[in-house]
Design an enzyme around this catalytic site. Sequence first.
Site, mmCIF file in Angstrom:
data_model
loop_
_atom_site.group_PDB
_atom_site.id
_atom_site.type_symbol
_atom_site.label_atom_id
_atom_site.label_comp_id
_atom_site.label_asym_id
_atom_site.label_seq_id
_atom_site.Cartn_x
_atom_site.Cartn_y
_atom_site.Cartn_z
ATOM 1 N N GLY A 12 -4.160 -3.192 6.604
ATOM 2 C CA GLY A 12 -3.061 -3.180 7.574
ATOM 3 C C GLY A 12 -3.312 -2.201 8.708
ATOM 4 N NE ARG A 73 -3.471 -7.309 4.442
ATOM 5 C CZ ARG A 73 -3.173 -6.023 4.356
ATOM 6 N NH1 ARG A 73 -3.879 -5.222 3.591
ATOM 7 N NH2 ARG A 73 -2.160 -5.525 5.029
ATOM 8 C CG ASP A 104 -5.118 1.527 -2.432
ATOM 9 O OD1 ASP A 104 -4.425 1.104 -1.482
ATOM 10 O OD2 ASP A 104 -5.080 1.026 -3.563
ATOM 11 C CB THR A 127 -2.019 3.557 4.206
ATOM 12 O OG1 THR A 127 -0.735 3.101 3.757
ATOM 13 C CG2 THR A 127 -2.399 4.760 3.384
ATOM 14 C CG ASP A 129 2.976 1.898 2.448
ATOM 15 O OD1 ASP A 129 4.019 1.992 3.121
ATOM 16 O OD2 ASP A 129 2.500 0.820 2.062
ATOM 17 C CG ASP A 131 -0.099 3.688 -0.745
ATOM 18 O OD1 ASP A 131 -0.891 3.793 0.212
ATOM 19 O OD2 ASP A 131 0.294 2.597 -1.174
ATOM 20 N NE ARG A 173 3.430 -5.222 -0.224
ATOM 21 C CZ ARG A 173 2.912 -5.583 0.936
ATOM 22 N NH1 ARG A 173 3.644 -6.232 1.801
ATOM 23 N NH2 ARG A 173 1.667 -5.319 1.238
#
Length: 323
Positions: A12, A73, A104, A127, A129, A131, A173
């Site tokens: 992303g 992707r 990741d 990212t 996120d 994460d 998410r």
Amino acid sequence: MPKHIAVITSGGDVPGLNACIRAIVHAAQHEGVAVSGVRHGYDGLMRGEIMPLNTDSVHDIMQRGGTILHSARSKRFETAEGREAAAKALKKTTIDSLIVIGGDGSLTGAGLFAAEHALSIIGIPKTIDNDVTGTDTCIGYDTAVNTAMQALDRIRDTADSHERMFVIEVMGRDSGYIAYAAGLAGAADGILIPETTTDWNSLTSVLKERHAGRRGSLLIVVAEGDESGGAQKLGDRLCREFPDEKIGVCVLGHTQRGGAPTAADRILASRFGVAAVDALIAGKTNLMAGVDGGKLVFTPLSEIRRRHLELTAERQRLLTVLL
Ligand code: ATP
């Protein structure tokens, strides 16, 4: 010593990718190393979509969101056959080292690719996120939090005028990082994240108490992956608790991915970009650049995992006192 480095943006998109590409190009050119960009992530790599880069081609991209290389992707790259195709495409060029800017998933793929084909690869975490293990923060996270916070501030103005309740959904998410940080910075009355199960009775009793005291607006931030099902479902459920209220629902969605990166993200991206080139020049490989307490660190790509927001005692305390 690398002779030709290529940079890939994968997964992303986030604000700050261009700042990182720019830093890589500047650092490589500064050291007399040729540098190219792979277009369309791993997909483009397998097709040999490679373009030369120089400081002229990156001179006005620091402030731009997105990625001039485009991102993608690729299911095929997840297979050994796909990575073999990518290695074959690379062999047709003079490229001897790669810098992969990804989340990741992309970084796990980079680790496998490096190990299977004896390639020199340095990863850089990006990212919204946040994460990814091995770093306190990732490129894009700070900008996304600021975007979400500004949205909360704007909704607060209108919600306050009409003393309304709003549910605002942010991205995440599996990760509550954006919800937690934007909710805290935007003075939310409730923050719902995937990492915890919400105590519905305690949430609604706090909201009812504040509502009865006509405290003005009430804002609840929910991460898209929260067990409540996101803003719409949460809004519907709250409507049943507050039948006389017109509860607003706002999904911030992809606005959190775009826009000019914050200064913090531009500087982080620049640090990672220069560090990645320096690492390759120093003969390091199969590592991801990160920051730990403000210092640059490197972690083996094989150890990179997805992480979740840990509700430490300090974070929990802030939620208890400030919400
Ligand atoms: P984000 O989640 O922030 O969008 P990401 O890098 O984690 O970023 P993914 O969609 O997980 O995004 O991965 C991007 C690409 O990386 C995949 O399309 C695939 O080509 C490659 N990739 C992901 N996981 C693996 C894996 N386990 N092995 C090999 N390649 C992978």
